[in-house]
Design an enzyme around this catalytic site. Structure first.
Site, PDB file in Angstrom:
ATOM      1  N   PHE A 237       0.803  -1.224   0.000  1.00  0.00           N
ATOM      2  CA  PHE A 237       0.000   0.000   0.000  1.00  0.00           C
ATOM      3  C   PHE A 237       0.838   1.276   0.000  1.00  0.00           C
ATOM      4  O   PHE A 237       0.592   2.207   0.757  1.00  0.00           O
ATOM      5  CB  PHE A 237      -0.992  -0.006   1.165  1.00  0.00           C
ATOM      6  CG  PHE A 237      -2.269  -0.701   0.813  1.00  0.00           C
ATOM      7  CD1 PHE A 237      -3.177  -0.107  -0.044  1.00  0.00           C
ATOM      8  CD2 PHE A 237      -2.533  -1.969   1.280  1.00  0.00           C
ATOM      9  CE1 PHE A 237      -4.349  -0.757  -0.420  1.00  0.00           C
ATOM     10  CE2 PHE A 237      -3.698  -2.635   0.908  1.00  0.00           C
ATOM     11  CZ  PHE A 237      -4.604  -2.024   0.064  1.00  0.00           C
ATOM     12  N   ILE A 462      -0.540  -7.096  -4.353  1.00  0.00           N
ATOM     13  CA  ILE A 462      -0.039  -6.883  -2.988  1.00  0.00           C
ATOM     14  C   ILE A 462      -0.980  -7.488  -1.945  1.00  0.00           C
ATOM     15  O   ILE A 462      -0.878  -7.189  -0.758  1.00  0.00           O
ATOM     16  CB  ILE A 462       0.189  -5.387  -2.691  1.00  0.00           C
ATOM     17  CG1 ILE A 462      -1.121  -4.597  -2.800  1.00  0.00           C
ATOM     18  CG2 ILE A 462       1.257  -4.819  -3.604  1.00  0.00           C
ATOM     19  CD1 ILE A 462      -0.992  -3.144  -2.337  1.00  0.00           C
ATOM     20  N   GLY A 463      -1.871  -8.352  -2.437  1.00  0.00           N
ATOM     21  CA  GLY A 463      -2.858  -8.953  -1.564  1.00  0.00           C
ATOM     22  C   GLY A 463      -4.247  -8.430  -1.822  1.00  0.00           C
ATOM     23  O   GLY A 463      -5.209  -8.820  -1.156  1.00  0.00           O
ATOM     24  N   ARG A 625     -17.766   0.212 -11.989  1.00  0.00           N
ATOM     25  CA  ARG A 625     -18.217  -1.182 -12.008  1.00  0.00           C
ATOM     26  C   ARG A 625     -17.307  -2.023 -11.122  1.00  0.00           C
ATOM     27  O   ARG A 625     -16.079  -1.962 -11.224  1.00  0.00           O
ATOM     28  CB  ARG A 625     -18.182  -1.691 -13.450  1.00  0.00           C
ATOM     29  CG  ARG A 625     -18.544  -3.149 -13.605  1.00  0.00           C
ATOM     30  CD  ARG A 625     -18.498  -3.565 -15.070  1.00  0.00           C
ATOM     31  NE  ARG A 625     -18.426  -5.012 -15.182  1.00  0.00           N
ATOM     32  CZ  ARG A 625     -17.576  -5.664 -15.959  1.00  0.00           C
ATOM     33  NH1 ARG A 625     -16.725  -4.986 -16.718  1.00  0.00           N
ATOM     34  NH2 ARG A 625     -17.579  -6.983 -16.011  1.00  0.00           N
ATOM     35  N   ILE A 626     -17.899  -2.798 -10.234  1.00  0.00           N
ATOM     36  CA  ILE A 626     -17.136  -3.637  -9.321  1.00  0.00           C
ATOM     37  C   ILE A 626     -16.890  -4.991  -9.990  1.00  0.00           C
ATOM     38  O   ILE A 626     -17.826  -5.717 -10.321  1.00  0.00           O
ATOM     39  CB  ILE A 626     -17.890  -3.821  -7.986  1.00  0.00           C
ATOM     40  CG1 ILE A 626     -18.172  -2.452  -7.344  1.00  0.00           C
ATOM     41  CG2 ILE A 626     -17.101  -4.706  -7.045  1.00  0.00           C
ATOM     42  CD1 ILE A 626     -16.942  -1.616  -7.053  1.00  0.00           C
ATOM     43  N   ASN A 628     -15.022  -7.719  -8.749  1.00  0.00           N
ATOM     44  CA  ASN A 628     -15.172  -8.833  -7.805  1.00  0.00           C
ATOM     45  C   ASN A 628     -15.683  -8.270  -6.487  1.00  0.00           C
ATOM     46  O   ASN A 628     -14.926  -7.696  -5.705  1.00  0.00           O
ATOM     47  CB  ASN A 628     -13.843  -9.557  -7.597  1.00  0.00           C
ATOM     48  CG  ASN A 628     -13.979 -10.787  -6.706  1.00  0.00           C
ATOM     49  OD1 ASN A 628     -15.064 -11.114  -6.224  1.00  0.00           O
ATOM     50  ND2 ASN A 628     -12.868 -11.474  -6.482  1.00  0.00           N
ATOM     51  N   GLY A 699     -11.582   1.991  -9.064  1.00  0.00           N
ATOM     52  CA  GLY A 699     -10.657   1.321  -8.158  1.00  0.00           C
ATOM     53  C   GLY A 699     -11.121   1.509  -6.733  1.00  0.00           C
ATOM     54  O   GLY A 699     -11.747   2.519  -6.402  1.00  0.00           O
ATOM     55  N   GLU A 702      -7.850   2.709  -2.338  1.00  0.00           N
ATOM     56  CA  GLU A 702      -7.639   3.878  -1.485  1.00  0.00           C
ATOM     57  C   GLU A 702      -8.914   4.425  -0.859  1.00  0.00           C
ATOM     58  O   GLU A 702      -8.927   4.847   0.294  1.00  0.00           O
ATOM     59  CB  GLU A 702      -6.983   4.999  -2.303  1.00  0.00           C
ATOM     60  CG  GLU A 702      -5.499   5.140  -2.102  1.00  0.00           C
ATOM     61  CD  GLU A 702      -4.688   4.161  -2.925  1.00  0.00           C
ATOM     62  OE1 GLU A 702      -3.484   4.040  -2.679  1.00  0.00           O
ATOM     63  OE2 GLU A 702      -5.266   3.495  -3.797  1.00  0.00           O
TER      64      GLU A 702
END
Length: 737
Positions: A237, A462-463, A625-626, A628, A699, A702
């Site tokens: 992050f 990064i996870g 749009r999401i 997942n 996104g 953040e």
């Protein structure tokens, strides 16, 4: 769609290897010796006792290191700010506390660790300055030379004059202490040296290609002599945007000794480099009695190092969130004898939006107006600073859906009006905002005759779920089962991808994956038309669709050919396509592109002890749009947890007499733990943004944190009637009269 991680099994069974877990024959171990003064120079180094320890091979210092490039330009990675980057073991100068001054290399980690305690170093010290509050008078206007940084816009209108005459005014100063990254995986580099001298480096980084760029430039190596891999990263992050010093030290040792070398930093050494910068902000808001904002003035002062101008977008948000005709924003830096700060989840916004949103709450009480009603009163339908339309903006829906889920309509307006037992109860809210970015990327896709698809790009996970998101995008585009798709990332030899940061990976790399799959579709269709007795011989591309792992006619779904069979017909056994994704800058520059959120928080404050419990959070998010929903919800929850940490727990304390961070361990640097976290509810507002990306996605990395600390602060005021203007809001501040 809600999909479990495709890499989940590897992680929970220990099959996933991180930077310090890759084996190598004849591996040596390096342990960093950290400097003990804040500023000055090294007078002498006595490594005799260390070298006498059995198994110790070498003690590398600035006096015997291998050759390094001398110009600053060679040390600049892809995200470096303006100035001179830190150069590990370059010379005898000490720039900040904890700076690496030597590397002990041994056959075993234990020998290297013990020997590192025996290296004797004498220093000549100089006076240092590490306290931001003591040096505000020598602030300067920063360099603009940092990727992603936009300086504050020119003033709009006459903010100072209008504020002076405003019928309702508020003014506040807000302080944010230093925070340090504490990911589970500490920074590590394993350099595997091949017989031909090729270096394969497993590095904890948010970009394998950025680390390769850095290594090849610093050491003068051609890029075909260096491969960097980061298939799994245990949290970052922002801490992994820039190559950290263990990478350079491990490569130094590998080159000097012509052996494979591993260097892992300790938890204490994790506190010796980049951090979220200490910041002071002053906000002034003017309004009419009906709540209409007439003036916004937001000025920020942050720390940087002596060598670089580390910058963040701190105040610009105040010119974008609310409609106002008179806006003045300012941002300056103070150079201190500290290591350069570094990006930390939602850099700049976590501080800037916090100050603005607390100030808005304060103004709402001056106006005797509901905090949510004040925000809706000043809702901006166009970017207030530039007058641009938003690519999409569903913030109003975030307010409405979040408030409904939380029960905001039942909130009493008076402070100290809710109590249960010995605890005061308060409800607060705040707005969140973050950029919706897209960058340049390439992707390749290979469809095999067995029906399996392999998509590749030098992206990073990064996870956050990059592996899974890219598999979803590819499977959806090709009409294939998810289990038939594999995504390759974390290797500098793969097609170019940007550094994983700024919540841009899905919009960027995801769009490249979508693009390469569309090229693959067309190639498959052309091949299918050539097959004997092909049902597609006279069909147009628009007449066909990809579903169930096959190509079929839309009007006659039974007329289907498995994708693997089409590839097999070609004879090569595989069909490959490549794609370069370039953002449509000409179109995008006509819009303000951002994600938004509305955060609602309930706190319970023990009146006798000042302890605060965040018992309930509703975060309503509009992020395009999401892809997942399961992973996205997890990301927002993680951001909320970090926001609670920012609000109540996290701060690195500095003793400015010696210029050193003192609580450099997880026993004294407080992070939120399970007992601190209660009910977190995430609402995703419907949004589809085809200007930001061809996927409609923005996104979520953040935005989950932005606004959380402000909502907690505002809830504490509602509970207690005490306004805390600095973070973290520890019990002593909450109890202060």
């Amino acid at each position: 769609m809600a999909v479990s991680r495709v890499d989940g099994r590897d992680k929970v069974t220990g099959q996933a290897r991180y930077a310090a877990e890759h084996p190598a024959e004849g591996l040596l171990y390096g342990v960093v010796v950290s400097g003990t003064v804040t500023k000055g120079r090294i007078v002498s180094i006595d490594a005799g006792k260390a070298l006498a320890v059995p198994g110790v091979i070498e003690v590398i210092t600035h006096e015997n290191r291998p050759r390094l490039r001398s110009f600053d330009l060679f040390y600049k990675d892809m995200t470096a700010p303006g100035g001179s980057p830190f150069r590990p073991l370059y010379d005898d100068k000490i720039h900040s506390s904890g700076q690496p001054v030597a590397l002990v290399v041994a056959e075993t980690f234990e020998a290297a660790r013990y020997a590192s305690s025996l290296v004797e170093i004498a220093y000549e010290t100089e006076a240092h300055e590490t306290c931001l509050l003591d040096h505000v008078e020598r602030s300067h206007k920063p360099s603009r030379l940092k990727a992603g940084y936009t300086p504050p816009p020119e003033p709009k209108g006459f903010a100072d004059e209008v504020w002076d005459k405003a019928l309702v005014r508020m003014e506040g100063e807000y302080y944010s202490g230093v925070e340090h990254h504490n990911p589970l995986e500490m920074f590590a580099s394993t350099v595997v040296r091949g017989l031909d001298g090729h270096l394969t480096i497993y590095d904890k980084t948010q970009s394998s290609q950025n680390s390769r760029w850095y290594v090849s430039h610093v050491f003068g190596l051609s890029k075909d002599k260096v491969t960097v891999r980061n298939p799994y990263v245990g949290g970052a992050f922002g801490s992994g945007l820039r190559p950290q010093y263990q990478l350079a030290l491990a490569v130094m040792a590998a080159l000097k000794l012509e052996r494979s070398v591993r260097v892992v930093l300790t938890r204490q050494q994790m506190f010796s480099f980049g951090h979220r910068p200490e910041t002071i902000q002053r906000v002034r808001l003017g309004a009419r009695p009906d709540g209409t904002l007439t003036a916004i003035i937001h000025e920020a002062l942050a720390e940087t190092s002596r060598n670089e101008d580390y910058v963040e977008v701190v105040v610009n948000w105040s010119g974008q969130l609310y409609a106002c005709e008179h806006i003045r924003l300012g941002y300056k830096l103070v150079a201190l004898d500290r290591f350069s700060p570094i990006d930390m989840r939602a850099p700049g916004a976590t501080h800037g939006v916090h100050a603005l949103e607390v100030a808005m709450d304060e103004l709402s009480y001056e106006l005797k107006m509901d905090p949510l009603a004040l925000r809706l009163k000043n809702y901006a339908d166009l970017d207030p600073t530039e007058g641009l339309p938003y690519s999409t903006k569903e913030l109003r829906a975030c307010y409405e859906q979040g408030a409904q889920r939380f029960g905001w309509a039942q909130r009493p307006g008076e402070v100290r009006s809710m109590r249960e037992g010995h605890e005061l109860i308060g409800w607060g809210m705040a707005t969140g905002m973050w950029d919706a970015m897209q960058m340049f990327a390439r992707a390749s896709a290979v469809l095999h005759a067995d029906g399996n698809l392999v998509v590749s790009s030098a992206a990073t996970d990064i996870g956050t779920g990059t592996y899974t998101a890219m598999c979803i995008i590819a499977a959806d585009a090709m009409g294939m089962p998810l289990e038939r798709v594999r995504f390759q990332l974390g290797d500098s030899t793969l097609p170019v991808a940007p550094i994983e940061g700024g919540s841009s990976h899905v919009a960027t790399v995801g769009s490249a994956v979508q693009g390469v799959c569309e090229k693959l579709q067309k190639s498959l269709f052309k091949l299918a038309r050539k097959m004997p007795d092909s049902p597609f011989a006279k069909a147009r591309f628009e007449d066909a669709e990809f579903a169930g792992g096959a190509l079929r006619l839309r009007a006659q779904p039974a007329q289907a050919v498995p994708l693997g069979a089409i590839v097999a017909f070609d004879g090569a056994g595989r069909l490959e396509e490549k794609y370069m994704m370039l953002p449509n800058v000409l179109k995008q520059q006509n819009y303000l592109r951002a994600t938004h959120s509305a955060v609602f928080v309930e706190v319970r404050v023990d009146e006798a002890f000042g302890t605060v419990r965040v018992t309930r959070v509703v975060s309503a998010v509009a992020a395009g749009r999401i892809i997942n929903a399961k992973a996205a919800r997890s990301q927002i929850i993680g951001g909320v947890v970090w926001g609670i940490g920012q609000a109540l727990h996290e701060e690195t304390q500095s003793d400015d007499r010696i210029g050193r961070f003192m609580n450099h361990n997880l026993g004294e640097y407080h992070v939120s733990v399970n007992a601190d976290i209660h009910d977190i509810d995430v609402v995703f507002v419907q949004e589809d943004d085809r200007i930001v990306s061809r996927l409609g996605a923005k996104g979520v990395g953040e935005i989950g944190q932005v606004g959380v600390a402000a909502a907690v602060c505002n809830a504490i005021y509602h509970a207690t009637g005490r306004r805390v203007r600095s973070t973290p809001m520890t019990p002593d501040k909450v109890m202060a009269p």
